[in-house]
Design an enzyme around this catalytic site. Structure first.
Site, PDB file in Angstrom:
ATOM      1  N   VAL A 171       6.486 -36.660 -34.657  1.00  0.00           N
ATOM      2  CA  VAL A 171       5.160 -36.345 -35.459  1.00  0.00           C
ATOM      3  C   VAL A 171       5.484 -35.349 -36.412  1.00  0.00           C
ATOM      4  O   VAL A 171       5.079 -35.205 -37.431  1.00  0.00           O
ATOM      5  CB  VAL A 171       3.993 -35.992 -34.290  1.00  0.00           C
ATOM      6  CG1 VAL A 171       3.141 -35.272 -35.284  1.00  0.00           C
ATOM      7  CG2 VAL A 171       4.033 -37.046 -33.385  1.00  0.00           C
ATOM      8  N   CYS A 172       6.269 -34.273 -35.833  1.00  0.00           N
ATOM      9  CA  CYS A 172       6.704 -33.151 -36.717  1.00  0.00           C
ATOM     10  C   CYS A 172       7.480 -33.540 -38.073  1.00  0.00           C
ATOM     11  O   CYS A 172       7.251 -33.120 -39.064  1.00  0.00           O
ATOM     12  CB  CYS A 172       7.416 -31.986 -36.074  1.00  0.00           C
ATOM     13  SG  CYS A 172       6.648 -31.459 -34.498  1.00  0.00           S
ATOM     14  N   THR A 173       8.371 -34.554 -37.748  1.00  0.00           N
ATOM     15  CA  THR A 173       9.173 -35.004 -38.796  1.00  0.00           C
ATOM     16  C   THR A 173       8.154 -35.496 -40.002  1.00  0.00           C
ATOM     17  O   THR A 173       8.229 -35.418 -41.070  1.00  0.00           O
ATOM     18  CB  THR A 173      10.146 -35.911 -38.382  1.00  0.00           C
ATOM     19  OG1 THR A 173      11.122 -35.503 -37.404  1.00  0.00           O
ATOM     20  CG2 THR A 173      11.135 -36.630 -39.562  1.00  0.00           C
TER      21      THR A 173
END
Length: 210
Positions: free
Chosen positions: A44-46
């Site tokens: 998700v952070c990517t």
């Protein structure tokens, strides 16, 4: 430490992917979107940081500087940026803070013990050119944030500050705005020569010069 809307965002010096920065000096007279992500090399952070990189011209057009943070090391950040650039059709130029001591994360209340003792949740703060916190928002780790909503909020803040107005529900840039009740009609006539639509004495819609 819990920070509230209207307070001055605490200053700090930190190591980032673009070098050591002093936060207030780095942002100067700009708005800032200060956001945390739980960990490097996570899916998700990517996508979130990749999308922020794709939108850098949109941030620039609003005089907003994005800056990210996690509790990972600077070495991890630099390796992870390579992955983001490779997979998200992006080029990350904004700084990512390495807060492995968790000092800044705790200062900005980005660690919530119910989620994790060592990783930040998805917090973001919109900080104005005077370094005041104008918006705070926290997401659970599993839910990615919406930059469409973030830009909508920033646009609303800029319009409300510039024209001394409020924005109604679901407002989008270019929509009618509301004349606040503390502005009487005599003052409103000078401020809003186009006039307004009075639905109720305390609910007056008007347009603003974009």
């Amino acid at each position: 430490m819990s920070l509230h809307v209207g307070e001055v965002a605490p200053d700090f010096t930190a190591d980032t992917t673009i070098g050591t920065i002093n936060f207030h000096e780095w942002k100067k007279d700009s708005w800032a979107l200060f956001f945390s992500h739980p960990a490097d090399f996570t899916p998700v952070c990517t996508t979130e940081l990749g999308r922020a990189a794709q939108l850098q011209e949109d941030f620039k057009a609003r005089n907003v500087k994005p800056i990210a943070l996690s509790t990972d090391r600077i070495e991890d950040h630099l390796r992870w940026v390579f992955d983001i650039n490779e997979t998200q059709d992006a080029l990350v130029r904004f700084p990512i803070i390495a807060d492995n001591t968790m000092e800044i994360s705790r200062m900005y209340d980005m660690i919530h013990a119910q989620e994790s003792e060592v990783k930040t949740i998805r917090t973001y703060m919109i900080i104005d050119p005077d370094n005041k916190i104008r918006v705070t928002c926290a997401y659970p780790m599993a839910v990615g944030r919406s930059y469409t909503e973030i830009f909508r909020i920033i646009d609303a803040l800029i319009v409300s500050d510039m024209h001394q107005v409020a924005t109604p529900v679901d407002w989008e840039k270019g929509d009618s705005v509301i004349i606040p009740p503390n502005i009487d009609n005599a003052t409103a006539r000078r401020m809003f020569p186009r006039g307004w639509n009075e639905v109720l004495p305390y609910l007056r819609y008007t347009r603003y010069d974009q």
